[in-house]
Design a protein around this motif. Structure first.
Motif, PDB file in Angstrom:
ATOM      1  N   GLU A 101     -10.629 -13.679   5.576  1.00  0.00           N
ATOM      2  CA  GLU A 101      -9.717 -14.048   4.502  1.00  0.00           C
ATOM      3  C   GLU A 101     -10.469 -14.110   3.178  1.00  0.00           C
ATOM      4  N   GLY A 102     -10.001 -13.327   2.207  1.00  0.00           N
ATOM      5  CA  GLY A 102     -10.625 -13.337   0.883  1.00  0.00           C
ATOM      6  C   GLY A 102     -11.765 -12.361   0.710  1.00  0.00           C
ATOM      7  N   ALA A 103     -11.938 -11.401   1.638  1.00  0.00           N
ATOM      8  CA  ALA A 103     -13.078 -10.473   1.575  1.00  0.00           C
ATOM      9  C   ALA A 103     -12.972  -9.570   0.351  1.00  0.00           C
ATOM     10  N   GLU A 104     -13.871  -9.744  -0.632  1.00  0.00           N
ATOM     11  CA  GLU A 104     -13.819  -8.980  -1.877  1.00  0.00           C
ATOM     12  C   GLU A 104     -14.859  -7.881  -1.961  1.00  0.00           C
ATOM     13  N   ASP A 105     -16.076  -8.147  -1.485  1.00  0.00           N
ATOM     14  CA  ASP A 105     -17.172  -7.192  -1.638  1.00  0.00           C
ATOM     15  C   ASP A 105     -17.900  -7.089  -0.314  1.00  0.00           C
ATOM     16  N   ARG A 137     -25.930  -4.413   9.456  1.00  0.00           N
ATOM     17  CA  ARG A 137     -24.864  -5.407   9.540  1.00  0.00           C
ATOM     18  C   ARG A 137     -24.151  -5.521   8.198  1.00  0.00           C
ATOM     19  N   LEU A 138     -22.841  -5.734   8.273  1.00  0.00           N
ATOM     20  CA  LEU A 138     -22.006  -5.858   7.083  1.00  0.00           C
ATOM     21  C   LEU A 138     -21.857  -7.325   6.712  1.00  0.00           C
ATOM     22  N   TYR A 139     -21.988  -7.611   5.409  1.00  0.00           N
ATOM     23  CA  TYR A 139     -21.810  -8.961   4.875  1.00  0.00           C
ATOM     24  C   TYR A 139     -20.623  -8.952   3.916  1.00  0.00           C
ATOM     25  N   THR A 140     -19.831 -10.016   3.949  1.00  0.00           N
ATOM     26  CA  THR A 140     -18.733 -10.160   3.000  1.00  0.00           C
ATOM     27  C   THR A 140     -18.476 -11.635   2.752  1.00  0.00           C
ATOM     28  N   GLY A 141     -17.914 -11.952   1.587  1.00  0.00           N
ATOM     29  CA  GLY A 141     -17.640 -13.339   1.238  1.00  0.00           C
ATOM     30  C   GLY A 141     -16.221 -13.725   1.565  1.00  0.00           C
ATOM     31  N   GLY A 142     -16.035 -14.952   2.035  1.00  0.00           N
ATOM     32  CA  GLY A 142     -14.711 -15.443   2.375  1.00  0.00           C
ATOM     33  C   GLY A 142     -14.156 -16.375   1.318  1.00  0.00           C
ATOM     34  N   ALA A 143     -12.845 -16.566   1.331  1.00  0.00           N
ATOM     35  CA  ALA A 143     -12.186 -17.454   0.380  1.00  0.00           C
ATOM     36  C   ALA A 143     -12.647 -18.899   0.529  1.00  0.00           C
ATOM     37  N   LEU A 161     -13.941  -0.862   1.676  1.00  0.00           N
ATOM     38  CA  LEU A 161     -13.124  -1.450   0.626  1.00  0.00           C
ATOM     39  C   LEU A 161     -12.840  -2.911   0.920  1.00  0.00           C
ATOM     40  N   GLY A 162     -13.126  -3.773  -0.067  1.00  0.00           N
ATOM     41  CA  GLY A 162     -12.688  -5.153   0.033  1.00  0.00           C
ATOM     42  C   GLY A 162     -11.208  -5.243  -0.292  1.00  0.00           C
ATOM     43  N   SER A 163     -10.490  -5.996   0.511  1.00  0.00           N
ATOM     44  CA  SER A 163      -9.048  -6.175   0.319  1.00  0.00           C
ATOM     45  C   SER A 163      -8.713  -7.632   0.612  1.00  0.00           C
ATOM     46  N   PRO A 164      -9.026  -8.534  -0.340  1.00  0.00           N
ATOM     47  CA  PRO A 164      -8.885  -9.963  -0.065  1.00  0.00           C
ATOM     48  C   PRO A 164      -7.461 -10.395   0.233  1.00  0.00           C
ATOM     49  N   GLY A 165      -6.482  -9.756  -0.414  1.00  0.00           N
ATOM     50  CA  GLY A 165      -5.098 -10.118  -0.160  1.00  0.00           C
ATOM     51  C   GLY A 165      -4.668  -9.821   1.260  1.00  0.00           C
ATOM     52  N   ASN A 166      -5.275  -8.789   1.860  1.00  0.00           N
ATOM     53  CA  ASN A 166      -4.981  -8.427   3.248  1.00  0.00           C
ATOM     54  C   ASN A 166      -5.916  -9.124   4.232  1.00  0.00           C
ATOM     55  N   GLY A 167      -6.932  -9.822   3.709  1.00  0.00           N
ATOM     56  CA  GLY A 167      -7.856 -10.534   4.573  1.00  0.00           C
ATOM     57  C   GLY A 167      -8.711  -9.644   5.440  1.00  0.00           C
ATOM     58  N   ARG A 168      -9.182  -8.528   4.868  1.00  0.00           N
ATOM     59  CA  ARG A 168      -9.984  -7.622   5.687  1.00  0.00           C
ATOM     60  C   ARG A 168     -10.830  -6.698   4.822  1.00  0.00           C
TER      61      ARG A 168
END
Length: 309
Positions: A13-17, A25-31, A293-300
């Motif tokens: 949820e909230g993944a932007e970058d 390994r993939l890293y992403t930030g959450g809301a 692609l970060g798609s925070p609104g879709n949570g993925r």
């Protein structure tokens, strides 16, 4: 509709970058302020991978990039952070130019410094979009010192290397444009338009994997009503005073849009999802022949077809 059939790589949820370590390994930030990473390296066809918590940042983390083994994180009001492989967090800076870093958003890490954006002084980006006060900044961090490279930017959301080694590109979301800034060389300190009058609000900007142009993530297409409102400054100022809970609900249509610019800043290609299945695209990170692609609104985080990059 070329975004519509994108593969879901991870759900956060909230993944932007996104960023990738040397192990893949993939890293992403959450809301929730957590940086997550995949438990296993990401393969070319992997989908719905398991993630684990890597580190708590103390702020919303929309920007990630590796500097050697250390992960650098833009973490909203927490500022610019450095995280070691074992999860130890160091705040590199949370102030610049005599005021707090209110909304650290994106970063670029060349050899000489870390360049990062402070998007706005507002609590909600909608206030910047309405008021057009241009409170965003481009900052640099080197040898423990922070410098305000540029101010007066309209919601400074993304930063990337320019077409030459002396310049950087900064996405100004509220102004529908990308600005070129010369940070060294004979034109050091100058700025000029690179891409203007874009068809949506540009978010992050990333180099195409082969170095031929740029991917510009567009979280929301342009809104004709808002364009017309900007012709009435008094009304816009009043709208900007709406309560925070109201402003937070002022979102655009669910639409997926990714632009490709050439080295001169012209749009040469675009990719869409009008269904909203992939919407609010905020980043496009090239990795091993694919684009994540970060798609925070879709949570993925989604992956698009390899032939794009």
């Amino acid at each position: 509709r070329s975004l519509t059939d994108a593969d879901t790589v991870v759900k956060v949820e909230g993944a932007e970058d996104t960023a990738f370590d040397d192990a893949g390994r993939l890293y992403t930030g959450g809301a929730d302020g957590t940086v997550y990473r995949t438990v296993e390296p990401v393969g070319a066809g992997d989908t719905d991978l398991a993630v684990e918590s890597f580190v708590e940042t103390g702020g919303r983390p929309p920007g990630l990039a590796f500097d050697g083994e250390d992960l650098l994180v833009c973490a909203g009001s927490a500022g610019l952070l450095s995280v070691t492989p074992d999860g130890t967090v160091e705040i590199l800076t949370d102030r610049a130019g005599g005021r707090p870093v209110t909304d650290a958003d994106d970063l670029h890490v060349p050899d000489d410094a870390v360049y990062f954006t402070d998007a706005t002084v507002h609590d909600h980006v909608q206030q910047e979009l309405l008021e057009l006060r241009d409170t965003g900044r481009l900052l640099s961090y080197r040898d423990g010192e922070v410098t305000v490279e540029l101010d007066g930017l309209g919601l400074a959301s993304g930063v990337a290397p320019g077409p030459d080694e002396d310049s950087l590109l900064v996405a100004e979301t509220s102004r529908y444009r990308v600005t070129r800034y010369y940070h060294r060389g004979g034109r050091a300190g100058e700025r000029e338009p690179f891409a203007t009058n874009l068809p949506g609000y540009p978010g992050s900007i990333d180099r195409v994997a082969d170095g031929d142009g740029y991917w510009v993530a567009v979280p929301t297409p342009r809104d004709g009503t808002l364009d017309r409102l900007h012709g009435s400054p008094w009304l816009v100022r009043q709208l900007g005073k709406l309560p925070d809970e109201v402003l937070a609900r002022l979102d655009g249509d669910d639409y997926g849009l990714l632009l490709r610019l050439n080295e001169a800043g012209a749009i040469v290609d675009s990719h869409h999802d009008p269904t909203g299945g992939v919407s609010g695209v905020t980043s496009g990170t090239p990795h091993e022949g694919a684009l994540y692609l970060g798609s925070p609104g879709n949570g993925r985080v989604v992956r698009v077809r390899p032939e794009w990059s």
